[in-house]
Motif scaffolding. Structure first.
Motif, PDB file in Angstrom:
ATOM      1  N   VAL A   1      94.835  58.982  53.369  1.00 19.51           N
ATOM      2  CA  VAL A   1      96.007  58.133  54.079  1.00 19.51           C
ATOM      3  C   VAL A   1      96.941  59.234  54.067  1.00 19.51           C
ATOM      4  O   VAL A   1      97.332  59.920  53.463  1.00 19.51           O
ATOM      5  CB  VAL A   1      95.737  56.781  52.228  1.00 19.51           C
ATOM      6  N   VAL A   2      98.491  58.194  54.898  1.00 15.99           N
ATOM      7  CA  VAL A   2      99.387  58.091  54.903  1.00 15.99           C
ATOM      8  C   VAL A   2     100.120  57.729  53.395  1.00 15.99           C
ATOM      9  O   VAL A   2      99.790  57.177  53.469  1.00 15.99           O
ATOM     10  CB  VAL A   2      99.889  57.951  56.092  1.00 15.99           C
ATOM     11  N   MET A   3     101.105  59.248  52.580  1.00 19.78           N
ATOM     12  CA  MET A   3     101.146  59.066  51.762  1.00 19.78           C
ATOM     13  C   MET A   3     103.452  58.646  51.968  1.00 19.78           C
ATOM     14  O   MET A   3     103.426  59.741  52.554  1.00 19.78           O
ATOM     15  CB  MET A   3     101.000  59.706  50.724  1.00 19.78           C
ATOM     16  N   GLY A   4     104.319  57.718  51.042  1.00 17.80           N
ATOM     17  CA  GLY A   4     105.059  58.113  51.024  1.00 17.80           C
ATOM     18  C   GLY A   4     106.379  57.886  50.075  1.00 17.80           C
ATOM     19  O   GLY A   4     105.417  57.517  49.268  1.00 17.80           O
ATOM     20  N   TRP A   5     107.686  58.190  49.942  1.00 16.37           N
ATOM     21  CA  TRP A   5     108.359  57.842  48.997  1.00 16.37           C
ATOM     22  C   TRP A   5     109.324  56.843  49.852  1.00 16.37           C
ATOM     23  O   TRP A   5     109.797  57.567  50.516  1.00 16.37           O
ATOM     24  CB  TRP A   5     108.641  59.348  48.493  1.00 16.37           C
TER      25      TRP A   5
ATOM     26  N   ILE B   1     104.026  61.842  54.671  1.00 22.78           N
ATOM     27  CA  ILE B   1     103.616  62.592  54.619  1.00 22.78           C
ATOM     28  C   ILE B   1     102.374  62.822  54.892  1.00 22.78           C
ATOM     29  O   ILE B   1     101.656  61.249  54.240  1.00 22.78           O
ATOM     30  CB  ILE B   1     103.100  63.741  52.982  1.00 22.78           C
ATOM     31  N   GLY B   2     101.589  63.238  55.779  1.00 18.72           N
ATOM     32  CA  GLY B   2     100.389  62.779  56.680  1.00 18.72           C
ATOM     33  C   GLY B   2      99.360  62.438  56.156  1.00 18.72           C
ATOM     34  O   GLY B   2      99.007  63.255  55.414  1.00 18.72           O
ATOM     35  N   ARG B   3      98.275  62.874  56.686  1.00 22.23           N
ATOM     36  CA  ARG B   3      97.190  62.819  56.163  1.00 22.23           C
ATOM     37  C   ARG B   3      96.738  63.939  55.673  1.00 22.23           C
ATOM     38  O   ARG B   3      95.908  64.000  54.523  1.00 22.23           O
ATOM     39  CB  ARG B   3      96.040  61.964  57.228  1.00 22.23           C
ATOM     40  N   ARG B   4      97.105  64.909  56.984  1.00 27.75           N
ATOM     41  CA  ARG B   4      96.583  65.912  55.958  1.00 27.75           C
ATOM     42  C   ARG B   4      96.909  67.100  55.852  1.00 27.75           C
ATOM     43  O   ARG B   4      96.956  68.625  55.285  1.00 27.75           O
ATOM     44  CB  ARG B   4      95.841  66.885  57.639  1.00 27.75           C
ATOM     45  N   GLY B   5      98.178  66.290  55.283  1.00 28.50           N
ATOM     46  CA  GLY B   5      99.856  67.040  54.688  1.00 28.50           C
ATOM     47  C   GLY B   5     100.777  67.738  55.154  1.00 28.50           C
ATOM     48  O   GLY B   5     101.478  68.342  55.291  1.00 28.50           O
ATOM     49  N   ILE B   6     100.405  67.281  56.924  1.00 22.19           N
ATOM     50  CA  ILE B   6     101.177  69.051  57.689  1.00 22.19           C
ATOM     51  C   ILE B   6     102.185  67.875  58.240  1.00 22.19           C
ATOM     52  O   ILE B   6     103.564  68.818  57.780  1.00 22.19           O
ATOM     53  CB  ILE B   6     100.414  69.168  58.798  1.00 22.19           C
TER      54      ILE B   6
ATOM     55  N   TYR C   1     100.226  55.551  60.222  1.00 18.42           N
ATOM     56  CA  TYR C   1     100.854  56.349  61.061  1.00 18.42           C
ATOM     57  C   TYR C   1     101.864  56.905  59.602  1.00 18.42           C
ATOM     58  O   TYR C   1     102.832  56.004  59.005  1.00 18.42           O
ATOM     59  CB  TYR C   1     101.244  56.095  62.214  1.00 18.42           C
ATOM     60  N   ALA C   2     102.686  58.387  60.219  1.00 27.79           N
ATOM     61  CA  ALA C   2     103.651  58.698  59.311  1.00 27.79           C
ATOM     62  C   ALA C   2     104.970  57.923  59.212  1.00 27.79           C
ATOM     63  O   ALA C   2     105.753  58.595  60.377  1.00 27.79           O
ATOM     64  CB  ALA C   2     103.973  59.929  59.125  1.00 27.79           C
ATOM     65  N   THR C   3     104.752  56.490  59.349  1.00 29.17           N
ATOM     66  CA  THR C   3     106.123  55.771  59.386  1.00 29.17           C
ATOM     67  C   THR C   3     107.370  55.273  58.325  1.00 29.17           C
ATOM     68  O   THR C   3     106.823  55.637  57.127  1.00 29.17           O
ATOM     69  CB  THR C   3     105.623  54.342  59.825  1.00 29.17           C
ATOM     70  N   ASN C   4     108.718  55.358  58.662  1.00 28.16           N
ATOM     71  CA  ASN C   4     109.775  55.190  57.430  1.00 28.16           C
ATOM     72  C   ASN C   4     109.480  53.423  57.300  1.00 28.16           C
ATOM     73  O   ASN C   4     110.367  52.819  56.761  1.00 28.16           O
ATOM     74  CB  ASN C   4     111.011  55.684  57.825  1.00 28.16           C
ATOM     75  N   ASN C   5     109.122  52.672  58.571  1.00 30.87           N
ATOM     76  CA  ASN C   5     108.693  51.125  58.116  1.00 30.87           C
ATOM     77  C   ASN C   5     108.072  50.820  56.866  1.00 30.87           C
ATOM     78  O   ASN C   5     106.878  50.953  56.355  1.00 30.87           O
ATOM     79  CB  ASN C   5     108.299  50.660  59.688  1.00 30.87           C
ATOM     80  N   VAL C   6     108.380  50.445  56.295  1.00 29.47           N
ATOM     81  CA  VAL C   6     107.584  50.190  54.251  1.00 29.47           C
ATOM     82  C   VAL C   6     107.509  48.960  54.277  1.00 29.47           C
ATOM     83  O   VAL C   6     106.276  48.718  53.653  1.00 29.47           O
ATOM     84  CB  VAL C   6     109.732  49.670  53.607  1.00 29.47           C
ATOM     85  N   ASP C   7     107.158  47.985  55.409  1.00 35.05           N
ATOM     86  CA  ASP C   7     106.128  46.848  55.989  1.00 35.05           C
ATOM     87  C   ASP C   7     105.131  47.376  55.982  1.00 35.05           C
ATOM     88  O   ASP C   7     103.830  46.553  56.027  1.00 35.05           O
ATOM     89  CB  ASP C   7     106.506  46.139  57.182  1.00 35.05           C
ATOM     90  N   GLN C   8     104.293  48.780  56.806  1.00 36.18           N
ATOM     91  CA  GLN C   8     103.291  48.816  57.274  1.00 36.18           C
ATOM     92  C   GLN C   8     102.645  49.580  56.233  1.00 36.18           C
ATOM     93  O   GLN C   8     101.586  50.285  56.488  1.00 36.18           O
ATOM     94  CB  GLN C   8     104.114  50.545  57.651  1.00 36.18           C
ATOM     95  N   TYR C   9     103.262  49.730  54.883  1.00 36.57           N
ATOM     96  CA  TYR C   9     102.312  50.509  53.798  1.00 36.57           C
ATOM     97  C   TYR C   9     101.571  49.178  52.671  1.00 36.57           C
ATOM     98  O   TYR C   9     102.436  48.238  52.831  1.00 36.57           O
ATOM     99  CB  TYR C   9     103.103  51.106  53.007  1.00 36.57           C
TER     100      TYR C   9
END
Length: 123
Positions: free
Chosen positions: A32-36, A51-56, A102-110
């Motif tokens: 999964v894509v993970m973020g703070w 951070i993306g799924r593969r951590g890259i 996807y690696a987004t900054n949109n809070v609603d996508q999580y």
């Protein structure tokens, strides 16, 4: 379903450092894509880093670029947020999030959120 558990918050003086951890568990936690995100009193929840799924692939908010570093230990399904040169304006509850496509900054996508951990930076 993904469960997220944060740890590592606390009280630190300005200029200090903290490291937050977010452990993911569940059937799809390893991919999964993970973020703070963070939320200060009286303010909306704001994006910090993803951070993306593969951590890259990594994406940072301008306010933390150069001070915060995200990393991922795929074997442990854990994401870390190293926070250096902390400022009083970094004070907030920090939330781990996962499940965006996807690696987004949109809070609603999580889809999934941790319980939050308090970070307090004194001046």
């Amino acid at each position: 379903q993904v469960q997220l558990v944060e740890s590592g918050g606390g009280l630190v003086q300005a200029g200090g450092s903290l490291r937050l951890s977010c452990a993911a568990s569940g059937s799809t936690s390893s991919s999964v894509v993970m973020g703070w995100f963070r939320q200060a009193p009286g303010k909306e929840r704001e994006f910090v880093v993803v951070i993306g799924r593969r951590g890259i692939s990594k994406r940072y908010a301008n306010s933390v670029k150069g001070r915060f570093t995200i990393s991922k230990d795929s074997a442990k399904n854990t994401v870390y947020l190293q926070m250096n040169s902390l400022k009083p304006e970094d004070t907030a509850v920090y939330y781990c999030a996962a499940g965006s496509n996807y690696a987004t900054n949109n809070v609603d996508q999580y889809k999934y959120w941790g319980q939050g951990t308090q970070v307090t930076v004194s001046s």
